[in-house]
Design a protein around this motif. Structure first.
Motif, PDB file in Angstrom:
ATOM      1  N   ILE A  54       0.879  -1.169   0.000  1.00 21.25           N
ATOM      2  CA  ILE A  54       0.000   0.000   0.000  1.00 21.25           C
ATOM      3  C   ILE A  54       0.920   1.224   0.000  1.00 21.25           C
ATOM      4  O   ILE A  54       1.931   1.257   0.704  1.00 21.25           O
ATOM      5  CB  ILE A  54      -1.000  -0.017   1.168  1.00 21.25           C
ATOM      6  CG1 ILE A  54      -0.297  -0.193   2.508  1.00 21.25           C
ATOM      7  CG2 ILE A  54      -2.041  -1.114   0.960  1.00 21.25           C
ATOM      8  CD1 ILE A  54      -1.207   0.094   3.692  1.00 21.25           C
ATOM      9  N   THR A 102       6.904   3.167  -8.230  1.00 21.39           N
ATOM     10  CA  THR A 102       5.758   2.633  -7.497  1.00 21.39           C
ATOM     11  C   THR A 102       4.788   1.937  -8.456  1.00 21.39           C
ATOM     12  O   THR A 102       4.131   0.964  -8.089  1.00 21.39           O
ATOM     13  CB  THR A 102       5.050   3.735  -6.680  1.00 21.39           C
ATOM     14  OG1 THR A 102       4.988   4.924  -7.451  1.00 21.39           O
ATOM     15  CG2 THR A 102       5.784   4.031  -5.413  1.00 21.39           C
ATOM     16  N   SER A 113       5.522  -2.170  -9.139  1.00 19.16           N
ATOM     17  CA  SER A 113       4.900  -3.253  -8.342  1.00 19.16           C
ATOM     18  C   SER A 113       3.479  -3.495  -8.830  1.00 19.16           C
ATOM     19  O   SER A 113       3.025  -4.639  -8.902  1.00 19.16           O
ATOM     20  CB  SER A 113       4.750  -2.852  -6.870  1.00 19.16           C
ATOM     21  OG  SER A 113       5.953  -2.661  -6.235  1.00 19.16           O
TER      22      SER A 113
HETATM   23  N1  MSP Z   1       3.816   2.227   2.570  1.00 21.10           N
HETATM   24  C1  MSP Z   1       4.931   1.371   2.459  1.00 21.10           C
HETATM   25  C2  MSP Z   1       4.496  -0.028   2.122  1.00 21.10           C
HETATM   26  C3  MSP Z   1       3.556  -0.651   3.117  1.00 21.10           C
HETATM   27  S1  MSP Z   1       3.050  -2.232   2.596  1.00 21.10           S
HETATM   28  C4  MSP Z   1       2.230  -2.833   3.904  1.00 21.10           C
HETATM   29  C5  MSP Z   1       5.862   1.892   1.365  1.00 21.10           C
HETATM   30  N2  MSP Z   1       5.337   2.705   0.473  1.00 21.10           N
HETATM   31  S2  MSP Z   1       6.120   3.384  -0.736  1.00 21.10           S
HETATM   32  O1  MSP Z   1       5.144   4.169  -1.424  1.00 21.10           O
HETATM   33  O2  MSP Z   1       7.277   4.065  -0.254  1.00 21.10           O
HETATM   34  O3  MSP Z   1       6.648   2.236  -1.625  1.00 21.10           O
HETATM   35  C6  MSP Z   1       5.765   1.326  -2.162  1.00 21.10           C
HETATM   36  C7  MSP Z   1       6.465   0.323  -3.036  1.00 21.10           C
HETATM   37  O4  MSP Z   1       7.040   0.970  -4.139  1.00 21.10           O
HETATM   38  C8  MSP Z   1       7.567  -0.453  -2.344  1.00 21.10           C
HETATM   39  O5  MSP Z   1       7.462  -1.819  -2.680  1.00 21.10           O
HETATM   40  C9  MSP Z   1       8.823   0.094  -2.945  1.00 21.10           C
HETATM   41  O6  MSP Z   1       9.825  -0.864  -3.020  1.00 21.10           O
HETATM   42  C10 MSP Z   1       8.311   0.435  -4.337  1.00 21.10           C
HETATM   43  N3  MSP Z   1       9.182   1.393  -4.966  1.00 21.10           N
HETATM   44  C11 MSP Z   1       9.347   2.712  -4.679  1.00 21.10           C
HETATM   45  N4  MSP Z   1      10.307   3.208  -5.494  1.00 21.10           N
HETATM   46  C12 MSP Z   1      10.757   2.242  -6.310  1.00 21.10           C
HETATM   47  C13 MSP Z   1      11.629   2.180  -7.382  1.00 21.10           C
HETATM   48  N5  MSP Z   1      12.332   3.223  -7.772  1.00 21.10           N
HETATM   49  N6  MSP Z   1      11.714   1.019  -8.066  1.00 21.10           N
HETATM   50  C14 MSP Z   1      10.940  -0.077  -7.760  1.00 21.10           C
HETATM   51  N7  MSP Z   1      10.123  -0.060  -6.737  1.00 21.10           N
HETATM   52  C15 MSP Z   1      10.113   1.025  -5.919  1.00 21.10           C
HETATM   53  O7  MSP Z   1       7.011   1.493   1.362  1.00 21.10           O
END
Ligand code: MSP
Length: 643
Positions: free
Chosen positions: A9, A20, A23
């Motif tokens: 989430i 983001t 995924s």
């Molecule tokens: N809120 C938490 C997740 C809670 S799940 C119970 C979080 N959020 S996030 O918005 O920061 O990231 C969400 C997802 O996006 C994560 O799996 C993170 O690894 C992915 N990514 C964010 N930037 C990314 C890249 N540059 N490349 C690939 N995935 C990346 O963490």
């Protein structure tokens, strides 16, 4: 049999970017693939993580209350996912009362089983990762992300994570596919083998979050809250446990260590698998909002379509490893694989059938060598997709496309068409049937990755059953019906040139501005004016600014002002300068001691909280208002001028 999968989430303090979206694309692909495999129902959950400290800060910076802020941002995620064509079933918001109820229920189960106790915590906390950080001195950078940590002291409720070292190691041992890929599993084993500290799961300093069912004001730690959303989203549907949590590698520890431990403590079933993919890099770094190097998916979709973007990310990057995005590479792959590859095969095959057989699929068993190549392709692609190795699966499919292309060229149907002998006509039927049947099979395989384009070709082939309902049983050679009339032919992937990049870049600038407006982080008009040609300054104007290297010799917080630091900075003059700067929220005083900074030395003095400040520290101001100090990679002497 059901299949329940989840995306992480997302924090709502920033809009989706390619990192983001990655995924989410992959989860959508897996959902469609699992349906083809015959699972029913296949349920995908995504959502918004709304209670973090950074969200609270972003809302404050935008001048609105957190719920109003997160409601707007969750809506932005929902509209972006719609634009990207994501077929999810539930969008869970952690501000949803049904989620609050599940979190409290799970906490109480852990408490009843003796895994919760009250204690006091002092240590470093990384706001960016929303995680307590062990083994760093106060103010030192976070070992995960390199950003400054903050020191917190709180009386909290603790979760006895230490009790789960053995059960977790047993879990990894008994169920080797619990964490995938294997090298990530090994990382988790090594992490848990070092021993586990108990985890503080409530905080008293926050307002925005889920109140814990305890005597005083305690808000649940955001990760305790967030992980449980996977369960709250489907609590009414009897879908737990999840079959797959798809996540990025940076949040693996939370999913592979904390989450199973919480569930074991609550005596609840564990998810079957956690798969951690790598990062999308841009300009050599992880694409992330705080690094300021994000690329937004919307503008790309407007120019090349969501399917091409999905294809690029899933073909170019081995799932599980890091990989880079660039507009150039996207256009190159689009032209070579989509316009020249699949698009060309589709239009060539359909046009040949139209020209030679009045648009009717001829009656023929097809060429045995192509039938065999199709069988082998399905076998290999299936293996690859089952391993979530999408790039290998797509590579296999595109090799098959080359085989068919070569076959068509060798058979030269344009010549056979001119030869009326029954042998030539039989060969022509065989050639056209083989090409069309191969195209149908490729199309079905491509569907989970590029649903719209696959559907488009499917309809052009004249298929009557919706592509959404195909299963692997439909992929056997010979299922294409002779006598079927093909649909009208249209190019699926028109070739692109460099002007597509310019278009995407221009749209990206507009989209960035739209989102900054939406998230309340738009820069004041004066900043925008500075990029306008009319307001460019001359070099003579620039040299009026006296920029110097300084070194902080003392630093302390200004009483009653959370953001201000009162510093003495040596810039090579007789006495250090007094400088007051609004950086205390990101840089605690201890971290500034001895640090080299860039100073504007000839600003008029101004008084802040009664202290006269004689200069200004140079920092980048990121979305959300967080400063990041300018610095040097090489050592530079104090007092050096910047020009
Ligand atoms: N809120 C938490 C997740 C809670 S799940 C119970 C979080 N959020 S996030 O918005 O920061 O990231 C969400 C997802 O996006 C994560 O799996 C993170 O690894 C992915 N990514 C964010 N930037 C990314 C890249 N540059 N490349 C690939 N995935 C990346 O963490």
């Amino acid at each position: 049999m059901k299949y329940y999968l989840t995306t992480p989430i997302y924090y709502v303090n920033a809009a989706p970017h390619l990192g983001t979206a990655y995924s989410t694309f992959a989860a959508d692909l897996i959902k469609r693939f699992k349906k083809m495999e015959g699972y029913d129902p296949v349920v995908l959950t995504t959502g918004s993580d709304e209670h973090s400290l950074k969200v609270e800060r972003a809302a404050t910076a935008a001048g609105v209350n957190p719920l109003a802020y997160t409601t707007k941002m969750a809506a932005e995620f929902i509209s972006q996912w719609a634009k990207l064509g994501i077929d999810y079933d539930h969008f869970i918001r952690t501000s949803d009362p049904k989620h609050h109820e599940t979190v409290r229920w799970l906490f109480e189960r852990c408490q009843k089983n003796g895994y919760i106790y009250k204690g006091s915590y002092t240590g470093a906390y990384c706001v960016s990762d929303e995680a307590y950080v062990n083994d760093v001195a106060p103010g030192e950078p976070c070992p995960q992300c390199g950003r400054p940590t903050e020191t917190v002291t709180e009386e909290n409720y603790f979760f006895k994570l230490s009790a789960f070292q053995k059960p977790l190691l047993e879990l990894y041992e008994k169920n080797p596919s619990f964490v995938k890929p294997d090298h990530r599993r090994n990382e988790m084993i090594a992490f848990v083998q070092q021993g586990l500290n108990d985890l503080s799961i409530t905080r008293t300093s926050l307002q925005w979050g889920i109140p814990a069912p305890v005597e005083a004001h305690h808000i649940f730690y955001v990760w305790f809250d967030a992980l449980i959303s996977y369960m709250s989203a489907v609590k009414a549907d009897d879908l737990w446990p999840a079959d797959l949590h798809l996540i990025g590698k940076d949040i693996l520890r939370f999913h592979a260590v904390y989450w199973p431990a919480f569930l074991m403590a609550a005596e609840l079933p564990l998810p079957k698998q956690v798969f951690a993919h790598g990062w999308i890099l841009h300009e050599d770094n992880k694409m992330s909002k705080s690094r300021g190097n994000v690329v937004r998916p919307g503008p790309i979709v407007d120019v090349v379509g969501a399917d091409a973007l999905r294809y690029f990310l899933l073909r170019e990057i081995t799932f599980g490893q890091d990989g880079s995005f660039s507009y150039d590479a996207l256009i190159q792959r689009y032209n070579s694989d989509l316009a020249n590859g699949l698009g060309n095969l589709a239009s060539r095959t359909l046009t040949l059938i139209h020209q030679n057989r009045n648009g009717i699929i001829p009656d023929s068993p097809g060429a045995p060598e192509i039938a065999e190549a199709a069988r082998r392709t399905t076998e290999l692609t299936m293996d690859a997709f089952c391993d979530f190795n999408f790039s290998r699966g797509l590579e296999t499919l595109w090799s098959f496309i080359s085989v068919i292309d070569k076959f068509i060229v060798e058979r030269a149907p344009w010549k056979l068409g001119k030869d009326s002998s029954s042998f030539a006509q039989k060969m022509l039927d065989e050639t056209l049937y083989s090409a069309a049947e191969a195209l149908r099979i490729v199309c079905a395989w491509v569907y989970p990755v590029m649903p719209n384009s696959a559907r488009n070709i499917w309809i052009q082939l004249g298929m009557k059953t919706p592509i959404e309902s195909i299963t692997f049983a439909d992929l056997h050679w010979g299922k294409l019906q002779a006598g079927q009339k093909i649909g009208s032919i249209a190019a699926v992937f028109p070739r692109l040139d460099a002007s597509a990049i310019v278009k995407m870049e221009n749209l990206e600038v507009q989209e960035k501005a739209r989102q900054a407006e939406l998230f309340g982080t738009a820069k004041p008009a004066v900043a925008a004016a500075a990029v306008d040609g009319a307001s460019k300054i001359s070099i003579d104007d620039f040299v009026k600014v006296d920029l110097r290297v300084g070194q902080v010799v003392s630093a302390e917080r200004v009483k009653g002002a959370d953001k201000l630091l009162h510093m003495k900075v040596d810039i090579g003059e007789e006495e250090p300068r007094t400088i007051v700067a609004g950086i205390a929220e990101s840089y605690p005083p201890e971290e500034m001691m001895g640090r080299k900074v860039v100073i504007v030395a000839n600003l008029q003095p101004r008084k802040l909280r009664g202290i006269e400040s004689n200069g200004m520290i140079v920092a980048a101001s990121l979305e959300g208002g967080k400063p990041v100090l300018a610095g040097f990679l090489e050592d530079v002497p104090v007092g050096a001028k910047l020009k």
